[in-house]
Design a protein around this motif. Structure first.
Motif, PDB file in Angstrom:
ATOM      1  N   SER A 284     -39.744  38.659  -7.181  1.00  0.00           N
ATOM      2  CA  SER A 284     -39.886  38.573  -5.724  1.00  0.00           C
ATOM      3  C   SER A 284     -39.013  37.457  -5.164  1.00  0.00           C
ATOM      4  O   SER A 284     -39.374  36.800  -4.195  1.00  0.00           O
ATOM      5  CB  SER A 284     -41.355  38.345  -5.349  1.00  0.00           C
ATOM      6  OG  SER A 284     -42.130  39.481  -5.685  1.00  0.00           O
ATOM      7  N   THR A 285     -37.869  37.254  -5.776  1.00  0.00           N
ATOM      8  CA  THR A 285     -36.887  36.285  -5.296  1.00  0.00           C
ATOM      9  C   THR A 285     -35.544  36.972  -5.126  1.00  0.00           C
ATOM     10  O   THR A 285     -35.319  38.068  -5.660  1.00  0.00           O
ATOM     11  CB  THR A 285     -36.753  35.099  -6.263  1.00  0.00           C
ATOM     12  OG1 THR A 285     -36.332  35.598  -7.549  1.00  0.00           O
ATOM     13  CG2 THR A 285     -38.067  34.358  -6.406  1.00  0.00           C
ATOM     14  N   SER A 286     -34.668  36.320  -4.399  1.00  0.00           N
ATOM     15  CA  SER A 286     -33.349  36.896  -4.164  1.00  0.00           C
ATOM     16  C   SER A 286     -32.471  36.722  -5.391  1.00  0.00           C
ATOM     17  O   SER A 286     -32.370  35.631  -5.949  1.00  0.00           O
ATOM     18  CB  SER A 286     -32.700  36.237  -2.947  1.00  0.00           C
ATOM     19  OG  SER A 286     -31.444  36.813  -2.675  1.00  0.00           O
ATOM     20  N   ASN A 287     -31.857  37.807  -5.823  1.00  0.00           N
ATOM     21  CA  ASN A 287     -30.953  37.786  -6.967  1.00  0.00           C
ATOM     22  C   ASN A 287     -29.544  38.147  -6.527  1.00  0.00           C
ATOM     23  O   ASN A 287     -29.356  38.884  -5.555  1.00  0.00           O
ATOM     24  CB  ASN A 287     -31.411  38.777  -8.045  1.00  0.00           C
ATOM     25  CG  ASN A 287     -32.732  38.374  -8.671  1.00  0.00           C
ATOM     26  OD1 ASN A 287     -32.940  37.212  -8.969  1.00  0.00           O
ATOM     27  ND2 ASN A 287     -33.623  39.340  -8.866  1.00  0.00           N
ATOM     28  N   THR A 288     -28.552  37.636  -7.266  1.00  0.00           N
ATOM     29  CA  THR A 288     -27.156  37.958  -7.007  1.00  0.00           C
ATOM     30  C   THR A 288     -26.691  39.023  -7.987  1.00  0.00           C
ATOM     31  O   THR A 288     -26.947  38.934  -9.190  1.00  0.00           O
ATOM     32  CB  THR A 288     -26.275  36.707  -7.140  1.00  0.00           C
ATOM     33  OG1 THR A 288     -26.697  35.731  -6.181  1.00  0.00           O
ATOM     34  CG2 THR A 288     -24.813  37.047  -6.874  1.00  0.00           C
ATOM     35  N   TYR A 289     -26.011  40.037  -7.463  1.00  0.00           N
ATOM     36  CA  TYR A 289     -25.522  41.143  -8.279  1.00  0.00           C
ATOM     37  C   TYR A 289     -24.003  41.231  -8.154  1.00  0.00           C
ATOM     38  O   TYR A 289     -23.431  40.951  -7.093  1.00  0.00           O
ATOM     39  CB  TYR A 289     -26.157  42.460  -7.835  1.00  0.00           C
ATOM     40  CG  TYR A 289     -27.661  42.480  -7.957  1.00  0.00           C
ATOM     41  CD1 TYR A 289     -28.276  42.949  -9.107  1.00  0.00           C
ATOM     42  CD2 TYR A 289     -28.465  42.005  -6.922  1.00  0.00           C
ATOM     43  CE1 TYR A 289     -29.666  42.974  -9.228  1.00  0.00           C
ATOM     44  CE2 TYR A 289     -29.846  42.009  -7.030  1.00  0.00           C
ATOM     45  CZ  TYR A 289     -30.432  42.500  -8.189  1.00  0.00           C
ATOM     46  OH  TYR A 289     -31.803  42.501  -8.300  1.00  0.00           O
ATOM     47  N   THR A 290     -23.353  41.629  -9.237  1.00  0.00           N
ATOM     48  CA  THR A 290     -21.896  41.712  -9.270  1.00  0.00           C
ATOM     49  C   THR A 290     -21.472  42.996  -9.966  1.00  0.00           C
ATOM     50  O   THR A 290     -22.036  43.379 -10.993  1.00  0.00           O
ATOM     51  CB  THR A 290     -21.285  40.515 -10.002  1.00  0.00           C
ATOM     52  OG1 THR A 290     -21.641  39.310  -9.326  1.00  0.00           O
ATOM     53  CG2 THR A 290     -19.766  40.613 -10.032  1.00  0.00           C
ATOM     54  N   ALA A 291     -20.460  43.655  -9.394  1.00  0.00           N
ATOM     55  CA  ALA A 291     -19.867  44.834 -10.026  1.00  0.00           C
ATOM     56  C   ALA A 291     -18.361  44.779  -9.807  1.00  0.00           C
ATOM     57  O   ALA A 291     -17.891  44.347  -8.752  1.00  0.00           O
ATOM     58  CB  ALA A 291     -20.443  46.117  -9.441  1.00  0.00           C
ATOM     59  N   LYS A 292     -17.606  45.178 -10.833  1.00  0.00           N
ATOM     60  CA  LYS A 292     -16.155  45.246 -10.720  1.00  0.00           C
ATOM     61  C   LYS A 292     -15.725  46.701 -10.648  1.00  0.00           C
ATOM     62  O   LYS A 292     -16.262  47.555 -11.334  1.00  0.00           O
ATOM     63  CB  LYS A 292     -15.488  44.547 -11.905  1.00  0.00           C
ATOM     64  CG  LYS A 292     -15.644  43.031 -11.883  1.00  0.00           C
ATOM     65  CD  LYS A 292     -14.805  42.366 -12.963  1.00  0.00           C
ATOM     66  CE  LYS A 292     -14.908  40.847 -12.869  1.00  0.00           C
ATOM     67  NZ  LYS A 292     -14.062  40.165 -13.875  1.00  0.00           N
ATOM     68  N   ASN A 293     -14.729  46.955  -9.810  1.00  0.00           N
ATOM     69  CA  ASN A 293     -14.265  48.311  -9.599  1.00  0.00           C
ATOM     70  C   ASN A 293     -12.753  48.379  -9.673  1.00  0.00           C
ATOM     71  O   ASN A 293     -12.057  47.550  -9.089  1.00  0.00           O
ATOM     72  CB  ASN A 293     -14.757  48.832  -8.242  1.00  0.00           C
ATOM     73  CG  ASN A 293     -14.296  50.245  -7.954  1.00  0.00           C
ATOM     74  OD1 ASN A 293     -13.732  50.520  -6.907  1.00  0.00           O
ATOM     75  ND2 ASN A 293     -14.510  51.159  -8.880  1.00  0.00           N
ATOM     76  N   THR A 294     -12.247  49.372 -10.407  1.00  0.00           N
ATOM     77  CA  THR A 294     -10.811  49.610 -10.484  1.00  0.00           C
ATOM     78  C   THR A 294     -10.403  50.493  -9.315  1.00  0.00           C
ATOM     79  O   THR A 294     -10.983  51.563  -9.107  1.00  0.00           O
ATOM     80  CB  THR A 294     -10.436  50.291 -11.811  1.00  0.00           C
ATOM     81  OG1 THR A 294     -10.844  49.452 -12.892  1.00  0.00           O
ATOM     82  CG2 THR A 294      -8.942  50.538 -11.900  1.00  0.00           C
ATOM     83  N   VAL A 295      -9.421  50.040  -8.551  1.00  0.00           N
ATOM     84  CA  VAL A 295      -9.075  50.757  -7.320  1.00  0.00           C
ATOM     85  C   VAL A 295      -7.735  51.455  -7.400  1.00  0.00           C
ATOM     86  O   VAL A 295      -7.299  52.060  -6.433  1.00  0.00           O
ATOM     87  CB  VAL A 295      -9.068  49.794  -6.108  1.00  0.00           C
ATOM     88  CG1 VAL A 295     -10.444  49.249  -5.858  1.00  0.00           C
ATOM     89  CG2 VAL A 295      -8.069  48.664  -6.312  1.00  0.00           C
ATOM     90  N   SER A 296      -7.052  51.400  -8.544  1.00  0.00           N
ATOM     91  CA  SER A 296      -5.736  52.025  -8.630  1.00  0.00           C
ATOM     92  C   SER A 296      -5.812  53.524  -8.368  1.00  0.00           C
ATOM     93  O   SER A 296      -4.907  54.115  -7.773  1.00  0.00           O
ATOM     94  CB  SER A 296      -5.110  51.763 -10.004  1.00  0.00           C
ATOM     95  OG  SER A 296      -5.954  52.230 -11.041  1.00  0.00           O
ATOM     96  N   GLU A 297      -6.943  54.161  -8.803  1.00  0.00           N
ATOM     97  CA  GLU A 297      -7.073  55.598  -8.580  1.00  0.00           C
ATOM     98  C   GLU A 297      -7.451  55.933  -7.152  1.00  0.00           C
ATOM     99  O   GLU A 297      -7.505  57.098  -6.771  1.00  0.00           O
ATOM    100  CB  GLU A 297      -8.124  56.182  -9.542  1.00  0.00           C
ATOM    101  CG  GLU A 297      -9.563  55.826  -9.216  1.00  0.00           C
ATOM    102  CD  GLU A 297     -10.013  54.520  -9.840  1.00  0.00           C
ATOM    103  OE1 GLU A 297     -11.226  54.277  -9.892  1.00  0.00           O
ATOM    104  OE2 GLU A 297      -9.133  53.746 -10.270  1.00  0.00           O
ATOM    105  N   ALA A 298      -7.747  54.915  -6.333  1.00  0.00           N
ATOM    106  CA  ALA A 298      -8.122  55.166  -4.935  1.00  0.00           C
ATOM    107  C   ALA A 298      -6.910  55.438  -4.057  1.00  0.00           C
ATOM    108  O   ALA A 298      -7.054  55.738  -2.877  1.00  0.00           O
ATOM    109  CB  ALA A 298      -8.902  53.978  -4.383  1.00  0.00           C
ATOM    110  N   GLY A 299      -5.709  55.311  -4.611  1.00  0.00           N
ATOM    111  CA  GLY A 299      -4.511  55.668  -3.858  1.00  0.00           C
ATOM    112  C   GLY A 299      -3.870  54.534  -3.101  1.00  0.00           C
ATOM    113  O   GLY A 299      -2.919  54.745  -2.352  1.00  0.00           O
TER     114      GLY A 299
END
Length: 304
Positions: A181-196
């Motif tokens: 019941s506390t605030s947590n930090t979340y992280t995700a990495k994304n490869t964007v080369s295929e996004a054009g």
């Protein structure tokens, strides 16, 4: 005797009908000052996004009236909305606004639509407190997505969603929430080369595993830096061209003076080719390269 019984029954029916009509009329004119938060029939929940308190009200009669009241006994109306064609409404208020329950009125509104006339208690903790993502382009091909969320002990799936136009989104990563019941930090990495290439848009979609409730944050965007197409090294006026893996051969090159005057052009068909510039005048030049897929790059070079 039968006549007396008939008269008594008729009087009882008329009296009961009159009392019911008076109660309905009183309720319609009362402003809901005597409503209770103990009922059900519509569904409502509250959540916080970027310090804004929002209430999602569902299962209402389509296009019917919805009111939010400040206390279980009625109190003041702090918000009003009309349900959409799905019987839903989203109401946003300042974070410290006190709201006790939502009411889908049974009285007929100006569109001739009546609601269910039932309420749902919305006091207590929100179901989720989530912030919109913070984006950071590490390079031309990778974006780091960070966000904070308090799941209030519930289990949520956080879906990182990306779009190239800000309208159509696809999920590119998923992370399960912590159940504290506390605030947590979340992280995700994304490869964007295929996004054009170009601007990319992100949002976080939170989905509750138990109730199926879905909450989406605001959309954030950024433009990653352009990828480096090549690196040119001048050694004794012999320029070696080293390409990244993004190039498609053949590639054309040109040398231009800083004023834009083009003095030489050519074709490169392989990596690490060498161009002799010993015959050029001593000055700074701009080397520009364009491959067969119109990927472009440029670099300044000094001719010794």
């Amino acid at each position: 005797m039968k006549k007396r019984i008939s008269i008594f029954v008729l009087s009882l029916v008329l009296g009961t009908t009159l009392m019911a009509q008076q109660k309905i009329a009183a309720d319609k004119n009362s402003g809901c000052s005597t409503c209770s938060a103990a009922g059900s029939g519509i569904f409502a929940f509250k959540y916080i996004t970027d310090n804004t308190l929002s209430y999602k009200v569902t299962d209402c009669v389509p296009f019917s009236d919805i009111e939010m009241y400040s206390s279980p006994s009625g109190g003041a109306v702090v918000a009003y909305a009309t349900a959409d064609e799905k019987g839903e409404a989203l109401i946003s208020l300042p974070e410290k606004t006190t709201v006790a329950f939502a009411l889908n009125h049974y009285r007929v509104n100006e569109k001739g639509i009546a609601g269910k006339g039932q309420v749902y208690n919305v006091m207590g903790n929100p179901v989720l407190d989530i912030e919109s993502p913070v984006l950071n382009a590490e390079n031309a091909n990778s974006v780091t997505v960070n966000w904070k969320a308090n799941a209030f002990g519930s289990n949520w799936d956080f879906n990182v969603q990306r779009s190239v136009n800000g309208i159509n989104f696809v999920t590119v990563a998923s992370i399960a929430s912590g159940n504290s019941s506390t605030s947590n930090t979340y992280t995700a990495k994304n490869t964007v080369s295929e996004a054009g290439g170009g601007t990319v848009y992100y949002r976080i979609e939170a989905r509750n595993n138990k109730t199926g409730v879905v909450i989406q944050t605001a959309v954030k965007n950024l433009t990653p830096p352009k990828p480096v197409l090549f690196t040119a090294i001048n050694y004794n006026n012999r320029v070696r061209i080293h390409f990244s893996n993004l190039v498609t051969y053949p590639a054309t090159y040109s040398f231009s003076e800083m004023q834009g005057v083009k003095i030489a052009t050519g074709i490169l068909k392989s990596n690490d080719q060498v161009i002799d510039i010993s015959s050029y005048q001593t000055k700074v030049y701009v080397l520009s390269i364009n491959d067969s897929k119109n990927n472009t790059g440029s670099q300044t070079l000094l001719k010794n």
